[in-house]
Enzyme design. Sequence first.
Site, mmCIF file in Angstrom:
data_model
loop_
_atom_site.group_PDB
_atom_site.id
_atom_site.type_symbol
_atom_site.label_atom_id
_atom_site.label_comp_id
_atom_site.label_asym_id
_atom_site.label_seq_id
_atom_site.Cartn_x
_atom_site.Cartn_y
_atom_site.Cartn_z
ATOM 1 N N ASN A 181 0.875 -1.181 0.000
ATOM 2 C CA ASN A 181 0.000 0.000 0.000
ATOM 3 C C ASN A 181 0.910 1.228 0.000
ATOM 4 O O ASN A 181 1.484 1.575 1.034
ATOM 5 C CB ASN A 181 -0.892 -0.033 1.254
ATOM 6 N N LYS A 212 0.084 4.249 -0.300
ATOM 7 C CA LYS A 212 -0.609 5.436 0.245
ATOM 8 C C LYS A 212 -0.380 6.619 -0.698
ATOM 9 O O LYS A 212 -0.254 6.416 -1.901
ATOM 10 C CB LYS A 212 -0.141 5.718 1.677
ATOM 11 N N HIS A 218 -9.733 1.263 4.825
ATOM 12 C CA HIS A 218 -8.460 1.535 5.509
ATOM 13 C C HIS A 218 -8.693 2.559 6.626
ATOM 14 O O HIS A 218 -9.477 3.496 6.467
ATOM 15 C CB HIS A 218 -7.412 2.050 4.515
ATOM 16 N N GLU A 266 -7.039 5.017 7.616
ATOM 17 C CA GLU A 266 -6.791 6.421 7.261
ATOM 18 C C GLU A 266 -7.998 7.020 6.549
ATOM 19 O O GLU A 266 -8.277 8.214 6.681
ATOM 20 C CB GLU A 266 -5.510 6.516 6.409
ATOM 21 N N GLU A 314 -5.694 -4.657 10.710
ATOM 22 C CA GLU A 314 -4.693 -3.615 10.906
ATOM 23 C C GLU A 314 -4.997 -2.824 12.179
ATOM 24 O O GLU A 314 -5.819 -1.887 12.149
ATOM 25 C CB GLU A 314 -4.695 -2.647 9.718
ATOM 26 N N GLY A 352 2.317 2.523 10.867
ATOM 27 C CA GLY A 352 3.277 3.611 10.693
ATOM 28 C C GLY A 352 4.088 3.949 11.934
ATOM 29 O O GLY A 352 4.729 5.004 11.995
ATOM 30 N N SER A 367 3.185 -1.776 10.399
ATOM 31 C CA SER A 367 4.635 -1.793 10.649
ATOM 32 C C SER A 367 5.310 -3.125 10.313
ATOM 33 O O SER A 367 6.246 -3.528 11.001
ATOM 34 C CB SER A 367 4.932 -1.387 12.104
ATOM 35 N N GLY A 380 2.700 -0.934 4.310
ATOM 36 C CA GLY A 380 2.742 0.471 3.921
ATOM 37 C C GLY A 380 4.175 0.925 3.709
ATOM 38 O O GLY A 380 4.806 0.625 2.690
ATOM 39 N N GLY A 381 4.715 1.619 4.686
ATOM 40 C CA GLY A 381 6.042 2.246 4.595
ATOM 41 C C GLY A 381 7.127 1.371 3.985
ATOM 42 O O GLY A 381 7.851 1.807 3.080
HETATM 43 P P1 PGA Z 1 2.624 0.595 7.658
HETATM 44 O O1 PGA Z 1 1.155 0.773 7.028
HETATM 45 O O2 PGA Z 1 3.187 -0.689 7.103
HETATM 46 O O3 PGA Z 1 3.379 1.808 7.191
HETATM 47 O O4 PGA Z 1 2.470 0.549 9.131
HETATM 48 C C1 PGA Z 1 0.300 -0.320 6.842
HETATM 49 C C2 PGA Z 1 -1.022 0.159 6.303
HETATM 50 O O5 PGA Z 1 -1.483 1.245 6.696
HETATM 51 O O6 PGA Z 1 -1.641 -0.513 5.470
#
Ligand code: PGA
Length: 248
Positions: A8, A10, A93, A95, A165, A171, A208, A229-230
């Site tokens: 992802n 983002k 999600h 967010e 999640e 994050g 994470s 994500g990251g």
């Molecule tokens: P992250 O994000 O791996 O940066 O923690 C995961 C996500 O929001 O899908």
Amino acid sequence: MNKLIVANFKMNQTPIETDEYISKFLSLEKNFKSGIIICPPFTSMYLFTKKLKNPKIKIGAQNCYFKDCGAYTGEISPKMLKSSGVQYVILGHSERRIYFNESNTLIGEKIKAALANGLSVIFCVGENENERTKNIQNDVITNQIKKSLQNIEKIDLKNIIIAYEPVWAIGTGTAIFPSEADKMCKLIKDFINKNYNYSQTKVLYGGSVKSGNAKNLFEMPNIDGALIGGASLDAKEFVKIIDIAENI
Ligand code: PGA
């Protein structure tokens, strides 16, 4: 069983940066056994669909609206995604729930529209820190699933992947304990099984995930893969995580 690894991105990467990412990814790519889904921003999707030739790697969107077309300024429809070579869409999600006030009901409408247009859905659920402190995470998650999937037929479940999640782990650099993630993924599977009599739902963990913790998470029996994500923004790190999944 082969794991499913979802990136992802983002709101990251310009098309030029995506071009560089794809070159790097292709130089590292092997004969992957895992299912891989990359969800870039809308503006980078075309590049991915054109440049990645490996049929094992699918492209997903990070959101869509529930209408096919019309006066909905700024929105993208599932129909548009499907006709652009996209096969998956992330919905629900945290967010989007937090910054764009998406309710369980709205998410349910989006899920229905995405499925009706032939997309598969990566449906995200998860409790926030306050809910975890109160120890109500199980109720929060089952409520999210119940409300968003209330109009979904059993036959559609084969096209829905659920991503657990915990909002407090996204994050932050610190993932949940693998055994706890496993417990939550099992709770989701049991809930779907009990309410829909369907036992094949794949449940991913997200929050994470990185090469340093992937092995311990992937070893858990109820974790079918990860939503990343990251760490997915670095092609080398992303391929490293895929490698770890393939060696479980
Ligand atoms: P992250 O994000 O791996 O940066 O923690 C995961 C996500 O929001 O899908």
